[in-house]
Design a protein around this motif. Structure first.
Motif, mmCIF file in Angstrom:
data_model
loop_
_atom_site.group_PDB
_atom_site.id
_atom_site.type_symbol
_atom_site.label_atom_id
_atom_site.label_comp_id
_atom_site.label_asym_id
_atom_site.label_seq_id
_atom_site.Cartn_x
_atom_site.Cartn_y
_atom_site.Cartn_z
ATOM 1 N N GLU A 47 0.871 -1.174 0.000
ATOM 2 C CA GLU A 47 0.000 0.000 0.000
ATOM 3 C C GLU A 47 0.904 1.220 0.000
ATOM 4 O OE1 GLU A 47 -3.271 0.066 2.908
ATOM 5 O OE2 GLU A 47 -2.655 2.086 3.441
ATOM 6 N N PHE A 48 0.798 2.032 -1.024
ATOM 7 C CA PHE A 48 1.610 3.245 -1.078
ATOM 8 C C PHE A 48 0.782 4.344 -1.721
ATOM 9 C CE2 PHE A 48 2.687 3.216 -5.648
ATOM 10 C CZ PHE A 48 2.378 1.913 -5.994
ATOM 11 N N TRP A 49 1.283 5.564 -1.646
ATOM 12 C CA TRP A 49 0.533 6.701 -2.177
ATOM 13 C C TRP A 49 1.184 7.168 -3.463
ATOM 14 C CZ3 TRP A 49 -3.648 9.500 0.298
ATOM 15 C CH2 TRP A 49 -4.170 8.805 1.398
ATOM 16 N N MET A 50 0.347 7.518 -4.414
ATOM 17 C CA MET A 50 0.899 7.928 -5.700
ATOM 18 C C MET A 50 0.250 9.235 -6.149
ATOM 19 S SD MET A 50 1.886 5.634 -8.976
ATOM 20 C CE MET A 50 0.369 4.783 -9.200
ATOM 21 N N ILE A 51 1.069 10.064 -6.770
ATOM 22 C CA ILE A 51 0.600 11.320 -7.359
ATOM 23 C C ILE A 51 0.649 11.130 -8.855
ATOM 24 C CG2 ILE A 51 1.144 13.764 -7.695
ATOM 25 C CD1 ILE A 51 2.842 12.444 -4.806
ATOM 26 N N GLU A 52 -0.486 11.309 -9.531
ATOM 27 C CA GLU A 52 -0.520 11.090 -10.973
ATOM 28 C C GLU A 52 -1.129 12.281 -11.707
ATOM 29 O OE1 GLU A 52 -0.966 6.678 -12.180
ATOM 30 O OE2 GLU A 52 -2.293 6.910 -10.460
ATOM 31 N N ALA B 255 7.898 6.279 -23.321
ATOM 32 C CA ALA B 255 7.858 6.109 -21.869
ATOM 33 C C ALA B 255 8.989 6.906 -21.242
ATOM 34 C CB ALA B 255 8.049 4.636 -21.525
ATOM 35 N N MET B 256 8.828 7.247 -19.984
ATOM 36 C CA MET B 256 9.941 7.837 -19.239
ATOM 37 C C MET B 256 9.893 7.358 -17.797
ATOM 38 S SD MET B 256 8.911 10.602 -17.052
ATOM 39 C CE MET B 256 7.591 11.805 -16.867
ATOM 40 N N GLY C 165 6.275 7.263 -16.207
ATOM 41 C CA GLY C 165 5.273 8.010 -16.967
ATOM 42 C C GLY C 165 5.370 7.719 -18.446
ATOM 43 N N SER C 166 4.475 8.342 -19.199
ATOM 44 C CA SER C 166 4.509 8.127 -20.642
ATOM 45 C C SER C 166 3.554 9.073 -21.354
ATOM 46 C CB SER C 166 4.101 6.691 -20.998
ATOM 47 O OG SER C 166 2.745 6.456 -20.670
ATOM 48 N N GLY D 136 1.248 11.752 -19.013
ATOM 49 C CA GLY D 136 1.233 11.930 -17.565
ATOM 50 C C GLY D 136 2.296 11.075 -16.916
ATOM 51 N N PHE D 137 2.314 11.111 -15.610
ATOM 52 C CA PHE D 137 3.284 10.274 -14.897
ATOM 53 C C PHE D 137 2.788 9.992 -13.487
ATOM 54 C CE2 PHE D 137 4.725 14.695 -14.205
ATOM 55 C CZ PHE D 137 4.925 14.734 -12.837
ATOM 56 N N GLY D 138 3.443 9.053 -12.835
ATOM 57 C CA GLY D 138 3.119 8.730 -11.450
ATOM 58 C C GLY D 138 4.366 8.859 -10.596
ATOM 59 N N LEU D 139 4.256 9.642 -9.521
ATOM 60 C CA LEU D 139 5.359 9.728 -8.557
ATOM 61 C C LEU D 139 4.989 8.899 -7.344
ATOM 62 C CD1 LEU D 139 8.007 11.073 -7.344
ATOM 63 C CD2 LEU D 139 6.468 12.786 -6.353
ATOM 64 N N GLY D 140 5.839 7.959 -6.979
ATOM 65 C CA GLY D 140 5.631 7.202 -5.752
ATOM 66 C C GLY D 140 5.949 8.110 -4.581
ATOM 67 N N PHE D 141 4.923 8.414 -3.775
ATOM 68 C CA PHE D 141 5.098 9.412 -2.709
ATOM 69 C C PHE D 141 6.144 8.959 -1.682
ATOM 70 C CE2 PHE D 141 3.377 11.584 1.219
ATOM 71 C CZ PHE D 141 3.778 12.856 0.843
ATOM 72 N N GLU D 142 6.105 7.689 -1.318
ATOM 73 C CA GLU D 142 7.082 7.196 -0.331
ATOM 74 C C GLU D 142 8.497 7.189 -0.896
ATOM 75 O OE1 GLU D 142 4.103 5.845 -0.735
ATOM 76 O OE2 GLU D 142 3.253 6.401 1.220
ATOM 77 N N ARG D 143 8.611 6.873 -2.192
ATOM 78 C CA ARG D 143 9.956 6.909 -2.802
ATOM 79 C C ARG D 143 10.496 8.334 -2.765
ATOM 80 N NH1 ARG D 143 10.118 2.523 -7.119
ATOM 81 N NH2 ARG D 143 9.393 0.721 -5.926
ATOM 82 N N ALA D 144 9.622 9.305 -3.032
ATOM 83 C CA ALA D 144 10.046 10.706 -2.997
ATOM 84 C C ALA D 144 10.479 11.079 -1.581
ATOM 85 C CB ALA D 144 8.913 11.615 -3.468
#
Ligand code: 4AD
Ligand code: MG
Length: 463
Positions: free
Chosen positions: A243-248, A376-377, A390-391, A430-438
Motif C-alpha cells: 500500500e503506497f501513495w501515488m501522485i498522478e 515512456a519515461m 510516466g509516458s 502523464g506520470f506517477g510519482l511514488g510518494f514514499e519513494r520521494a
C-alpha cells in the motif's frame, strides 16, 4: 493571540516574559540538587522546550517522580532567555500537571533504537526524533504536491480505490469481494461466479488512478490524482510496499517532452518546499541519516536532470566494465543495480530514461515510429532508483487496439478507455510519482517501511 501554543511557535515567535502553557511528552528529564529539568516535545518541531522546575513548585516531589520519559505533561510558566547553550528560551514552571503518567516498561528510553526495533512499536515510534522528523516532512511534502499543482492550474480528481480495471496489466491486484471463501459460487465450468459477488463482477483495489485520470484530463486538460494505491507484488525489497501513495498528473495536448518538463519542475518545487519549510528536520537527517543531504537537495533545485534513451543506457551499461548480477541486453528491463550504476556512477544526478522497449511497458504507452519502443519515461534518482514512471499515452484508436491485442487484453473491458480515443481524443501524457519513494529521497531514509506511518508489505500488516 496565537491559535495554539506549540513548541515550534513558542521558539519562533515567543518573547521573554511571556506567560504560557505548553502540553507535550517528556523526552528526557533530569533531577538536580537545586533544580530539575524536563525536555518537552510535542511533535511540532525536532526541538524540545526545556521546562525548569524549582523546588518551590507546589507538587515538586510528585512531578519529578512521575515526569519520566514518555509521560504527558501540561506546564504553565514564564518564558525566559535561556542561559544554556543551544536554546534560546526555557520555561520556568509555575505549575506542572502530569496529564498521563508512564508505566516503567515504556520501551523508548534515552538510548538510540534501531529502525527494525522501532517498526515493532509502530504505536510509539512517532514520538521519536527521527520519526517525528519523517512525518513532519511527509506532511510538508504532500502540501507541496497540492500547492504545486494548484498553482499550475491543475484540478485534483479523486479516482476510485475500488476498481474493475487493471491499469498496469500486471495482475498484481488485491481482490475485493464479499463472497464467503468457504463457499464460493461457481459457474458450470468451475470458474468463480462473480455475478453473485457484491459488485456483480470482479473488483480489486486500484494499482493506479491513471486510466480514470485520463477521463478527467480529456475534460479539464490538466488534472492530478493523489491517493493510495495497492500492489500485491511479492517483492521483499526496501522500496516496495503493498500500500503506497501515488501522485498522478495527466495532461491533455501534451507529449513526452512536456511531460518530462513538468516532472522536473514538480520535483524541484517539492524539494525546495521541504528545504524551506523543514529546515531543522533536513539538518537532522543530514547529521544522522544521510551525510550531505542538504547539499544534494540544493543541487536538485539548482541543476537540470539528465535524459538518456533506454538504448543508450543499455549501451553504457554494456560498456561499463561492471560485473552485474543480472544480464544487460536490449529488451530486458533494467534492474536496480543497473539503475544505481546509471544515477550514482555514470550520471550522478536524477536521470530520465526514455523510449523503453514496448514489451516491458504497459499497454497504454504510445508506440514510437521505430515500432519497437514506446514514449515512456522513468525518472531514476541516486540510492532510491525509480521514483517516477510516466509516458505519452496511445491516442490513436487503431494503435491502441493493436496494443490491447498484443498484450492479450480484452477490448470490451476497455470500452470507455477506447471511447476517449473516438470522442475528441488528443495527444496526452502523464506520470506517477511514488510518494514514499520521494520521501525516501528527500529524507535519506533507506527503507520504505520507515517513511509511511503504518507499512503494509508482503507478510506484514501490523497496527
Ligand atoms: O511505474 P508505475 O507502475 O506507473 C504507473 O502506475 C503509471 N500508471 C503512472 C502514470 O503514468 N500515471 O508506478 C509509478 C511509481 C513508480 O515510479 C514508483 O515510484 C511507485 O509508483 N511505485 C511504488 N512505490 C512503492 N511500492 C511499490 N510497490 C511501488 N510500485 C510503484
Ligand atoms: Mg514503473
Amino acid at each position: 493571540m496565537r491559535f495554539m501554543n506549540t513548541i515550534k511557535t513558542i521558539l519562533e515567535n515567543g518573547n521573554s516574559g511571556d506567560n504560557l502553557t505548553v502540553k507535550g511528552w517528556v523526552q528526557t528529564s533530569r533531577t538536580g540538587k537545586s533544580v530539575s529539568f524536563i525536555e518537552l516535545s510535542d511533535g511540532s518541531t525536532i526541538k524540545t522546550l526545556q521546562i525548569v522546575l524549582n523546588p518551590d513548585l507546589e507538587n515538586y516531589d510528585d512531578v519529578i517522580r512521575h515526569a519520566l520519559t514518555g509521560s504527558a505533561v501540561i506546564a504553565t510558566g514564564v518564558l525566559i532567555d535561556s542561559p544554556a547553550a543551544g536554546q534560546q528560551f526555557e520555561l520556568t514552571a509555575k505549575s506542572v500537571v502530569i496529564a498521563g503518567s508512564v508505566d516503567p516498561d515504556y520501551p523508548l528510553q534515552k538510548k538510540r533504537h534501531s529502525f527494525e526495533f522501532l517498526r515493532t512499536i509502530g504505536h510509539l515510534r512517532p514520538r521519536t526524533r527521527t520519526f517525528g522528523a519523517v512525518f513532519r516532512v511527509r506532511h510538508a511534502l504532500q502540501m507541496a504536491v497540492h500547492n504545486f499543482f494548484d498553482s499550475e492550474g491543475f484540478i485534483m480528481v479523486h479516482t476510485p480505490i475500488i476498481t474493475g480495471s487493471d491499469c498496469e496489466g500486471a495482475g498484481q491486484m488485491f481482490r475485493v469481494s464479499t463472497l464467503d471463501p468457504a463457499n464460493i459460487p461457481l459457474n458450470a465450468d468451475k470458474s468463480v461466479d462473480y455475478s453473485k459477488d457484491f459488485f456483480e463482477k470482479e473488483a480489486a483495489l486500484t494499482v493506479s488512478g491513471q486510466l480514470e485520470g485520463e477521463i478527467f484530463a480529456l475534460a479539464f486538460k490538466n488534472i492530478y490524482t493523489f491517493g493510495p494505491t495497492f500492489r500485491a507484488e511479492n517483492s521483499h525489497t526496501a522500496r516496495h510496499a503493498a500500500e503506497f501513495w501515488m501522485i498522478e498528473p495527466e495532461m491533455a495536448f501534451c507529449d513526452l517532452q512536456k511531460d518530462m518538463n513538468t516532472a522536473q519542475k514538480f520535483i524541484k518545487y517539492i524539494v525546495k518546499y521541504v528545504l524551506d519549510r523543514c529546515s531543522d528536520d533536513i539538518d537532522f537527517f543530514d547529521q544522522r541519516v544521510e551525510k550531505g543531504l542538504r547539499n544534494k537537495l540544493e543541487s536538485i533545485v539548482n541543476s537540470d536532470f539528465e535524459t538518456l534513451t533506454y538504448t543508450d543506457a543499455v549501451n553504457a551499461l554494456q560498456n561499463s566494465g561492471k560485473n552485474f548480477s543480472y544480464p544487460v541486453k536490449w529488451g530486458l528491463d533494467l534492474q536496480s543495480e543497473h539503475e544505481r550504476y546509471i544515477t550514482e556512477e555514470l550520471v550522478k544526478k536524477p536521470t530520465f530514461i526514455i523510449d523503453y522497449p514496448r514489451d516491458i511497458k504497459a499497454f497504454y504507452m504510445r508506440l514510437n515510429s521505430d515500432e519497437k519502443t514506446v514514449a515512456a519515461m522513468d525518472l531514476l534518482v541516486p540510492f532510491v532508483g525509480e521514483i517516477i514512471g510516466g509516458s505519452q499515452r496511445e491516442e490513436r484508436i487503431e494503435m491502441l487496439d493493436n496494443q490491447l491485442a498484443h498484450f492479450s487484453l480484452n477490448k470490451d473491458d476497455y470500452w470507455w478507455y477506447r471511447d476517449l480515443r473516438r470522442f475528441g481524443g488528443v495527444p496526452h501524457a502523464g506520470f506517477g510519482l511514488g510518494f514514499e519513494r520521494a520521501l525516501m529521497y528527500v529524507t535519506g531514509m533507506q527503507n520504505i517501511r520507515d517513511v509511511i506511518p503504518f507499512a503494509r508489505t508482503a507478510g506484514s500488516a501490523d497496527f
